[in-house]
Scaffold this active site. Sequence first.
Site, mmCIF file in Angstrom:
data_model
loop_
_atom_site.group_PDB
_atom_site.id
_atom_site.type_symbol
_atom_site.label_atom_id
_atom_site.label_comp_id
_atom_site.label_asym_id
_atom_site.label_seq_id
_atom_site.Cartn_x
_atom_site.Cartn_y
_atom_site.Cartn_z
ATOM 1 N N GLY A 116 33.947 47.661 42.929
ATOM 2 C CA GLY A 116 32.516 47.903 43.147
ATOM 3 C C GLY A 116 31.896 48.452 41.629
ATOM 4 O O GLY A 116 30.900 47.732 41.249
ATOM 5 N N ASP A 161 49.437 54.738 33.061
ATOM 6 C CA ASP A 161 49.441 54.255 34.247
ATOM 7 C C ASP A 161 50.260 52.874 34.518
ATOM 8 O O ASP A 161 49.981 51.740 34.797
ATOM 9 C CB ASP A 161 48.024 53.410 34.475
ATOM 10 N N LYS A 163 36.448 42.548 30.977
ATOM 11 C CA LYS A 163 36.386 43.563 31.819
ATOM 12 C C LYS A 163 34.956 44.203 31.811
ATOM 13 O O LYS A 163 34.438 44.137 30.786
ATOM 14 C CB LYS A 163 37.336 44.512 31.681
ATOM 15 N N LEU A 184 38.501 37.988 39.016
ATOM 16 C CA LEU A 184 40.045 38.513 39.197
ATOM 17 C C LEU A 184 40.175 39.615 40.021
ATOM 18 O O LEU A 184 41.269 39.989 40.649
ATOM 19 C CB LEU A 184 40.640 38.557 37.593
ATOM 20 N N GLY A 185 38.978 40.557 39.748
ATOM 21 C CA GLY A 185 39.225 41.989 40.525
ATOM 22 C C GLY A 185 37.727 42.464 40.687
ATOM 23 O O GLY A 185 37.022 42.330 39.721
ATOM 24 N N THR A 220 36.590 42.378 37.034
ATOM 25 C CA THR A 220 37.239 41.676 35.679
ATOM 26 C C THR A 220 37.469 40.246 36.064
ATOM 27 O O THR A 220 37.634 39.891 37.311
ATOM 28 C CB THR A 220 38.815 42.224 35.966
#
Length: 397
Positions: A22, A145, A46, A18-19, A26
């Site tokens: 570096g 955030d 994660k 998903l992400g 995820t």
Amino acid sequence: MLEIEQILQNRYQLERLLGNNGIRQTWLAQDLQAPSDMDDSRVVVKLLAFGGSVQWDDLKLFEREAQILKQLEHPRIPQYIDYFCIDDRSLWFALVEEYIPGESLKEKLADNRRFTEKQTRKIASDVLKILIYLHELNPLVLHRDVKPSNLMLGDDNRIHLIDFGAVQDKAVKEGVTFTVVGTYGYAPMEQFGGKAVPASDLYALGATLIHLLTGISPAELPQRDLRIQFANLVNLSPHFVAWLEKLTEPAPENRFATAHAALESLKSGSGLQLVKANQSSPHKEVFNNSGCGIQNTNETVPEEILGWNWGAFLMPWGWLWTNQVWIGLLCFFPSIGLLMSIALGAKGNEWAWKSRRWRNIEHFKQHQRGWAIAGLFIGAPASLMLWAAAIAIVKAF
């Protein structure tokens, strides 16, 4: 190197990346040990690769996210599932949490989606309820955030707050230096100084809502005296503009003190009192454009009050007097009476808002609800009896 279909801890089978930035990855994965009666066995894994460019602060934030997420129980926050380490040529730390199916608001914006005032108010209400829960915990929890990419519009059409990687638990002693986190444009100045407070999350929410309304990142919008300038780019009710401006005041003491206070102001529609930036004296300006006149096209009618007015439609002969909508007198002319009643039903809220002065939006809503109830129990039966009598008279002749 992690790969698709790889199984972690003999339980989590990686399905899709998903992400990846570096040092953090995820993944969407399948929980092979999920109960058979679960509708969806997908989870989010994660991963933080420790070593190299990864600093101790990165690991501290990752572990803090796991520790705090484990303590949270809220239907709009992903549930904690697992936390473990993997030694696969490099040391990985893994956090497993509930998967929220849907799209982030960042993805919606990327598709050129623009949000109306009504939609944005609904999002604001959903997020504020989550922040109330977090801020009223003991010790309180700050997300730090809030931004479009961390707000998921789930398949249940509700907003979910995700990614607690920047979360701060205020259980520690005052004076301790916290890791400075946040996203430029959404995080307020005091947060970059390591002094986040509940009002810091409110600022981030306000900046996010402005992004949804304008389609422009708050970091790219002009500022004056550190205030985001957005009002000229949108068509909003004056109250909502004032509410957003208070939410994004540069000084935290000038914002709402709590998420609960912000939600109450959003719901009540009461006039906000703000000090203009170019004034040195504490002169206050009240935003409430009701009673501006039915012919006035320059003032915006709050979007949340628009819609069908049952009181005006079912009992126009009484409703028009208390709402001072004198054009409704046309309903007494038999030739156009029915058409006028339909017009009052369709435009009644707008005309009533413009025709007389209201204390606030909630006052207006309560008044119209009363007439709707009266219309259902008095106006509708009376109208049916009148029509029945008229038909009987016509048949008699």
